[in-house]
Scaffold this active site. Structure first.
Site, PDB file in Angstrom:
ATOM      1  N   ASP A  84      -3.191   5.922  11.773  1.00 59.81           N
ATOM      2  CA  ASP A  84      -2.326   5.447  10.696  1.00 59.81           C
ATOM      3  C   ASP A  84      -1.048   6.284  10.667  1.00 59.81           C
ATOM      4  O   ASP A  84      -1.049   7.442  10.242  1.00 59.81           O
ATOM      5  CB  ASP A  84      -3.063   5.565   9.360  1.00 59.81           C
ATOM      6  CG  ASP A  84      -2.268   4.994   8.185  1.00 59.81           C
ATOM      7  OD1 ASP A  84      -1.072   4.687   8.368  1.00 59.81           O
ATOM      8  OD2 ASP A  84      -2.847   4.872   7.086  1.00 59.81           O
ATOM      9  N   SER A  94       0.809  -1.221   0.000  1.00 61.87           N
ATOM     10  CA  SER A  94       0.000   0.000   0.000  1.00 61.87           C
ATOM     11  C   SER A  94       0.842   1.271   0.000  1.00 61.87           C
ATOM     12  O   SER A  94       0.326   2.350  -0.307  1.00 61.87           O
ATOM     13  CB  SER A  94      -0.948   0.004   1.204  1.00 61.87           C
ATOM     14  OG  SER A  94      -0.239  -0.212   2.406  1.00 61.87           O
ATOM     15  N   HIS A 141       1.058   5.126   6.346  1.00 67.10           N
ATOM     16  CA  HIS A 141       0.785   5.729   5.044  1.00 67.10           C
ATOM     17  C   HIS A 141       0.955   7.243   5.116  1.00 67.10           C
ATOM     18  O   HIS A 141       1.277   7.787   6.162  1.00 67.10           O
ATOM     19  CB  HIS A 141      -0.620   5.342   4.583  1.00 67.10           C
ATOM     20  CG  HIS A 141      -0.800   3.869   4.445  1.00 67.10           C
ATOM     21  ND1 HIS A 141      -1.405   3.093   5.420  1.00 67.10           N
ATOM     22  CD2 HIS A 141      -0.421   3.021   3.459  1.00 67.10           C
ATOM     23  CE1 HIS A 141      -1.404   1.829   5.037  1.00 67.10           C
ATOM     24  NE2 HIS A 141      -0.807   1.754   3.850  1.00 67.10           N
TER      25      HIS A 141
END
Length: 345
Positions: free
Chosen positions: A321, A107, A324
């Site tokens: 998160d 990702s 990312h």
């Protein structure tokens, strides 16, 4: 394999530094991986994700998800010995007219792929595009006018993974049959790291296999080295560098340690400690016979503790998160460096 190994020796170009067997992405002899973040509110951010690129995934559009501060959008990466050229999307598309560019990885690759598709789209906003997902793993963004495809192939380990009904997910460290999906591409940008670090998590527990033997309690970094070596041997044996340029998207730092990334609004400054996995990447790449150019983003991402979505992913305040990256944000710089390298600036 012997042919490609011989050809690799002849294929090195003046766009890259030849001072070391490890080919860092560089411009005019300047190492883009070394530098600092500076405020540039006259030029950054390069786009508004919601307004300019509505195809960007919800989890990366931090402003849309309610992030209140804005300064994280305004940082420009300033290499120590030069200036990073501005991104020229029209020139990029012209040079890659009729070509295919593929990101292969997890990702974090998706993060960079979405950034690049947005940067190119805002350069030619009236040009028609198509976004398709022909398989669960493959996403294809095509600029129809240019017949240029920017793809992301989800593959977190690069080597083969099988799902066993009783044993769960098994990573086959010496097998890479899935590599046939990488053929026929003009630029390949590989990435793998984060799934290896999560391999011992209770929710994503995997087992590692070499040959017919499943090795229990294997150090994930040792497994990472073996798997990356398998990938490197495939590249050396199968890639013709006169037809395909190969880059390795370096390790992007995460910031889950200590207090995490919540409420962090400024980058770190100064030198950063060694980051796990980086030495393995450098050793494997420098042992290859074909030039695989390292897009070394580790230091610049170590500094950007402020660049993560944190709780602004659209999943609610209980999910943080710190792996990312917000878009617009740090991945745009990765693509500025990628562009400068590919276009020979």
């Amino acid at each position: 394999m012997a042919f490609y190994s011989w050809f690799c020796v002849l294929s090195l170009t003046v766009l890259w530094s030849l001072a070391s067997p490890l080919y860092h992405v560089q411009g005019h002899g300047c190492d883009f991986s070394l530098g600092k973040w500076v405020i540039d509110d006259s030029y950054y951010p390069l786009y508004d994700a919601s307004r300019d690129c509505p195809f960007i995934g919800q989890g990366f559009d931090c402003l849309k998800n309610g992030r209140p501060d804005l300064e994280y959008l305004k940082y420009r990466w300033k290499p120590s010995s030069c200036d990073l050229p501005r991104f020229n999307g029209v020139d990029f598309l012209e040079r890659y007219r009729g070509k295919k560019i593929m990101f292969v990885g997890d990702s974090i690759s998706n993060n960079m792929w979405q950034s690049l598709t947005c940067l190119l789209h805002i350069a030619v906003p009236q040009s028609n595009y198509a976004l398709q997902t022909p398989t669960k793993q493959l996403s294809v963004f095509t600029f129809l006018e240019y017949d240029a495809s920017i793809m992301w192939l989800k593959n977190g380990f690069l080597v083969d993974v099988v799902h066993h009904k009783e044993k769960g997910r098994i990573v086959k460290l010496d097998s890479i049959k899935s590599a046939n999906k990488w053929n026929g591409v003009d630029v390949l940008i590989f990435n793998t790291y984060h799934w290896w670090t999560h391999s011992q998590d209770s929710e994503s527990l995997v087992q590692f296999q070499v040959g017919n033997e499943i090795i229990k309690d294997m150090d994930p970094m040792e497994a990472f080295k073996i798997g990356l070596t398998t990938w490197s041997k495939w590249v050396d044996a199968n890639i013709d560098p006169s037809k395909t340029t190969v880059l390795f998207q370096g390790i992007a730092a995460s910031h889950y340690e200590e207090k995490g990334c919540l409420n962090q609004t400024h980058p770190y400054q100064g030198p950063q400690p060694p980051y796990p996995g980086v030495e393995i990447v450098q050793k494997v790449l420098s042992s290859m016979s074909c030039p695989v150019y390292l897009l070394d983003i580790t230091l610049m991402t170590q500094m950007r503790i402020d660049g993560h979505p944190s709780i602004f992913t659209g999943k609610g305040p209980s999910y943080e998160d710190c792996s990312h990256w917000c878009l617009a944000g740090a991945p745009d710089t990765w693509n500025e460096i990628l562009s400068a390298a590919l276009l020979g600036l």
